[in-house]
Design a protein around this motif. Sequence first.
Motif, short mmCIF file in Angstrom:
data_model
loop_
_atom_site.label_atom_id
_atom_site.label_comp_id
_atom_site.label_asym_id
_atom_site.label_seq_id
_atom_site.Cartn_x
_atom_site.Cartn_y
_atom_site.Cartn_z
N LYS A 2 37.32 12.30 45.07
CA LYS A 2 36.94 10.95 45.47
C LYS A 2 35.43 10.96 45.68
O LYS A 2 34.91 11.73 46.50
N ASN A 3 34.72 10.15 44.91
CA ASN A 3 33.27 9.99 45.05
C ASN A 3 33.03 8.54 45.43
O ASN A 3 33.45 7.63 44.69
N CYS A 4 32.38 8.32 46.56
CA CYS A 4 32.25 6.94 47.02
C CYS A 4 30.94 6.69 47.76
O CYS A 4 30.29 7.61 48.24
N ARG A 5 30.63 5.40 47.82
CA ARG A 5 29.53 4.91 48.66
C ARG A 5 30.17 3.99 49.68
O ARG A 5 30.95 3.10 49.32
N CYS A 6 29.86 4.20 50.95
CA CYS A 6 30.39 3.38 52.03
C CYS A 6 29.23 2.73 52.78
O CYS A 6 28.22 3.39 53.03
N VAL A 74 33.68 -0.07 50.75
CA VAL A 74 33.81 1.17 49.99
C VAL A 74 33.74 0.87 48.50
O VAL A 74 34.39 -0.05 48.02
N GLU A 75 32.93 1.66 47.81
CA GLU A 75 32.76 1.50 46.36
C GLU A 75 32.86 2.89 45.73
O GLU A 75 32.22 3.83 46.19
N ASP A 76 33.69 3.02 44.71
CA ASP A 76 33.76 4.28 43.98
C ASP A 76 32.50 4.41 43.12
O ASP A 76 32.02 3.42 42.56
#
Length: 89
Positions: A2-6, A74-76
């Motif tokens: 899981k790679n994400c920007r929060c 949350v954005e992948d």
Amino acid sequence: MKNCRCRVYGRVQGVWFRKFTQNIANELGVSGWVRNMPDGSVEIEASMPKNVWPKFYEAIKQGPPLARVDRIEVEDIDKSYSGGFEVVR
């Protein structure tokens, strides 16, 4: 993975949120970074095994004792991190 920007909104600056996030990330084996944003939010980019994501999300949703998390976006992302988690200034 899981790679994400929060983006975390609420009372999340000046309450040890970045250090809390770094500690949780290190405990869970999450790589990436956390930083304060000019609008008062906190931004996190992180990579972790998919089964770790629920634990990490719940931890940042709770935050440290003085924090108040109102919402998390949350954005992948395609970018992947490895080798630790740091507080970026």
